[in-house]
Design an enzyme around this catalytic site. Structure first.
Site, PDB file in Angstrom:
ATOM      1  N   SER A 151       0.822  -1.221   0.000  1.00  0.00           N
ATOM      2  CA  SER A 151       0.000   0.000   0.000  1.00  0.00           C
ATOM      3  C   SER A 151       0.849   1.260   0.000  1.00  0.00           C
ATOM      4  O   SER A 151       0.323   2.372   0.042  1.00  0.00           O
ATOM      5  CB  SER A 151      -0.890   0.043   1.239  1.00  0.00           C
ATOM      6  OG  SER A 151      -1.607  -1.134   1.361  1.00  0.00           O
ATOM      7  N   TYR A 155       6.095   5.321  -1.482  1.00  0.00           N
ATOM      8  CA  TYR A 155       6.862   5.675  -0.277  1.00  0.00           C
ATOM      9  C   TYR A 155       8.068   4.751  -0.099  1.00  0.00           C
ATOM     10  O   TYR A 155       9.179   5.190   0.195  1.00  0.00           O
ATOM     11  CB  TYR A 155       5.920   5.596   0.922  1.00  0.00           C
ATOM     12  CG  TYR A 155       6.546   5.842   2.271  1.00  0.00           C
ATOM     13  CD1 TYR A 155       6.898   7.126   2.686  1.00  0.00           C
ATOM     14  CD2 TYR A 155       6.767   4.780   3.153  1.00  0.00           C
ATOM     15  CE1 TYR A 155       7.443   7.341   3.938  1.00  0.00           C
ATOM     16  CE2 TYR A 155       7.320   4.988   4.409  1.00  0.00           C
ATOM     17  CZ  TYR A 155       7.656   6.268   4.800  1.00  0.00           C
ATOM     18  OH  TYR A 155       8.200   6.490   6.045  1.00  0.00           O
TER      19      TYR A 155
HETATM   20  P1  NAP Z   1       3.932  13.134  10.592  1.00  0.00           P
HETATM   21  O1  NAP Z   1       3.451  13.022  11.991  1.00  0.00           O
HETATM   22  O2  NAP Z   1       2.956  13.079   9.489  1.00  0.00           O
HETATM   23  O3  NAP Z   1       4.824  14.446  10.441  1.00  0.00           O
HETATM   24  C1  NAP Z   1       5.377  14.716   9.174  1.00  0.00           C
HETATM   25  C2  NAP Z   1       6.276  15.930   9.265  1.00  0.00           C
HETATM   26  O4  NAP Z   1       6.768  16.236   7.951  1.00  0.00           O
HETATM   27  C3  NAP Z   1       5.516  17.152   9.733  1.00  0.00           C
HETATM   28  O5  NAP Z   1       6.366  17.957  10.502  1.00  0.00           O
HETATM   29  C4  NAP Z   1       5.133  17.851   8.441  1.00  0.00           C
HETATM   30  O6  NAP Z   1       4.963  19.234   8.650  1.00  0.00           O
HETATM   31  C5  NAP Z   1       6.384  17.569   7.616  1.00  0.00           C
HETATM   32  N1  NAP Z   1       6.146  17.653   6.181  1.00  0.00           N
HETATM   33  C6  NAP Z   1       5.374  16.850   5.400  1.00  0.00           C
HETATM   34  N2  NAP Z   1       5.404  17.275   4.131  1.00  0.00           N
HETATM   35  C7  NAP Z   1       6.225  18.357   4.104  1.00  0.00           C
HETATM   36  C8  NAP Z   1       6.652  19.245   3.086  1.00  0.00           C
HETATM   37  N3  NAP Z   1       6.261  19.110   1.805  1.00  0.00           N
HETATM   38  N4  NAP Z   1       7.494  20.245   3.410  1.00  0.00           N
HETATM   39  C9  NAP Z   1       7.898  20.404   4.697  1.00  0.00           C
HETATM   40  N5  NAP Z   1       7.528  19.616   5.699  1.00  0.00           N
HETATM   41  C10 NAP Z   1       6.682  18.602   5.409  1.00  0.00           C
HETATM   42  O7  NAP Z   1       4.991  11.979  10.284  1.00  0.00           O
HETATM   43  P2  NAP Z   1       6.009  11.205  11.233  1.00  0.00           P
HETATM   44  O8  NAP Z   1       5.420   9.900  11.514  1.00  0.00           O
HETATM   45  O9  NAP Z   1       6.450  12.073  12.333  1.00  0.00           O
HETATM   46  O10 NAP Z   1       7.207  10.973  10.201  1.00  0.00           O
HETATM   47  C11 NAP Z   1       8.399  11.735  10.239  1.00  0.00           C
HETATM   48  C12 NAP Z   1       9.449  11.053   9.370  1.00  0.00           C
HETATM   49  O11 NAP Z   1       9.665   9.726   9.847  1.00  0.00           O
HETATM   50  C13 NAP Z   1       9.045  10.902   7.899  1.00  0.00           C
HETATM   51  O12 NAP Z   1      10.181  11.060   7.083  1.00  0.00           O
HETATM   52  C14 NAP Z   1       8.541   9.478   7.822  1.00  0.00           C
HETATM   53  O13 NAP Z   1       8.621   8.955   6.548  1.00  0.00           O
HETATM   54  C15 NAP Z   1       9.508   8.803   8.789  1.00  0.00           C
HETATM   55  N6  NAP Z   1       9.007   7.533   9.322  1.00  0.00           N
HETATM   56  C16 NAP Z   1       7.957   7.515  10.189  1.00  0.00           C
HETATM   57  C17 NAP Z   1       7.537   6.287  10.706  1.00  0.00           C
HETATM   58  C18 NAP Z   1       6.425   6.185  11.710  1.00  0.00           C
HETATM   59  O14 NAP Z   1       6.129   5.062  12.125  1.00  0.00           O
HETATM   60  N7  NAP Z   1       5.804   7.267  12.153  1.00  0.00           N
HETATM   61  C19 NAP Z   1       8.171   5.103  10.314  1.00  0.00           C
HETATM   62  C20 NAP Z   1       9.224   5.175   9.416  1.00  0.00           C
HETATM   63  C21 NAP Z   1       9.650   6.397   8.939  1.00  0.00           C
HETATM   64  P3  NAP Z   1       3.712  20.059   7.958  1.00  0.00           P
HETATM   65  O15 NAP Z   1       2.523  19.181   8.023  1.00  0.00           O
HETATM   66  O16 NAP Z   1       3.633  21.298   8.780  1.00  0.00           O
HETATM   67  O17 NAP Z   1       4.179  20.334   6.570  1.00  0.00           O
END
Ligand code: NAP
Length: 255
Positions: A151, A155
């Site tokens: 899905s 990504y």
């Molecule tokens: P999240 O809660 O959705 O937060 C995403 C962050 O990215 C927010 O600060 C958002 O800020 C920012 N963002 C998104 N699009 C953007 C853009 N075009 N320009 C600037 N900022 C942007 O996600 P998260 O879970 O904390 O994930 C953070 C990172 O960890 C990501 O790279 C994700 O792929 C990685 N990750 C997360 C997980 C998990 O389990 N949560 C697992 C593996 C990897 P705004 O909304 O203000 O733009």
């Protein structure tokens, strides 16, 4: 104290919520000055106020990681505000579930844009400001690198690209004594996890994580902090998995 971040000047993309907010707070707690970004100005400013009330030196800067113009402005602003930049943490990301069949070219471009092009633009621009001993750490993912997800094909492709980017850019930066590394989170409880992937996804993941629960943003932040520390000076082009053991079982039936 973990590794000293005292007086380090740090830029964090997507530092206003989720894992990024955890990274921002942990680096501030350990003595850093931080400029953090996101697109949500209201949320970013209110997080900035919250951090300032705690006595931290934190500034929010609205910037979209897919915009070259925003990216140039971000690093100009960060250097002006902090005097120099020592550490760049590329955390912004987006992971909307959709099947390959339903995925449009726009869906693909958007997800590759935020997760991969954003890392390219910020590294290309940010590295101009880093000096000898500079550090870049990217939030990658186990998805696309250790496991697949039907899905999240876009990504997974972007995050696999991120790891290839890290390895290749590391070769160039080594000559300048600058390192670039990544952390691969497993499943971490964040607004993105709750709002984009949802409750059913979370329950399913809890069943297959050997530690039995989703990680916290701080778990990722401290792994990033190690790679960003002076002590990690001889590590480059690498990634660390932080996943509560999720990728370990040889068979899912073991769980
Ligand atoms: P999240 O809660 O959705 O937060 C995403 C962050 O990215 C927010 O600060 C958002 O800020 C920012 N963002 C998104 N699009 C953007 C853009 N075009 N320009 C600037 N900022 C942007 O996600 P998260 O879970 O904390 O994930 C953070 C990172 O960890 C990501 O790279 C994700 O792929 C990685 N990750 C997360 C997980 C998990 O389990 N949560 C697992 C593996 C990897 P705004 O909304 O203000 O733009």
């Amino acid at each position: 104290m973990a590794f000293s971040m005292k007086d380090k000047n740090v830029v964090i993309t997507g530092g206003n919520k989720g894992i990024g907010a955890g990274i921002t707070e942990v680096f501030l707690k350990e003595g850093a000055n931080v400029v953090f970004t996101g697109r949500d100005e209201e949320g970013g400013k209110s997080f900035e106020d919250e951090l300032k009330e705690k006595g931290y030196n934190a500034k929010f800067f609205k910037a979209d990681v897919t915009s070259e113009e925003d990216t140039k402005k971000l690093y100009e602003y960060a250097e002006k505000e902090m005097g120099s930049i020592d550490i760049i943490l590329l955390n912004a990301g987006y992971f909307p579930e959709i099947s390959l069949e339903e995925m449009s070219v726009e869906d693909w471009d958007n997800v590759i844009g935020i997760n991969l092009k954003g890392v390219f633009l910020n590294t290309k621009e940010g590295v101009k400001y880093l000096k000898d001993g500079g550090r870049i750490v990217v939030t990658s993912s186990i998805t696309g690198n250790r496991v697949g997800n039907s899905s999240l094909v876009h990504y997974a492709s972007a995050k696999a690209g991120v790891n290839g980017f890290i390895k290749s850019v590391a070769l160039d930066l080594a000559k300048k004594n600058i390192t670039i590394n990544g952390v691969e989170p497993g499943n971490i409880m964040t607004p993105g996890m709750e709002n984009v992937l949802g409750e059913r996804y979370i329950e399913n993941q809890e069943r297959v994580i050997p530690m039995g629960y989703l990680g916290e943003p701080e778990d990722i932040a401290y792994a990033i902090m190690f790679l960003a520390s002076d002590e990690a000076k001889y590590i480059t082009g690498q990634t660390i998995v932080v996943d509560g053991g999720q990728i370990l079982p040889e068979s899912p039936l073991e769980m």
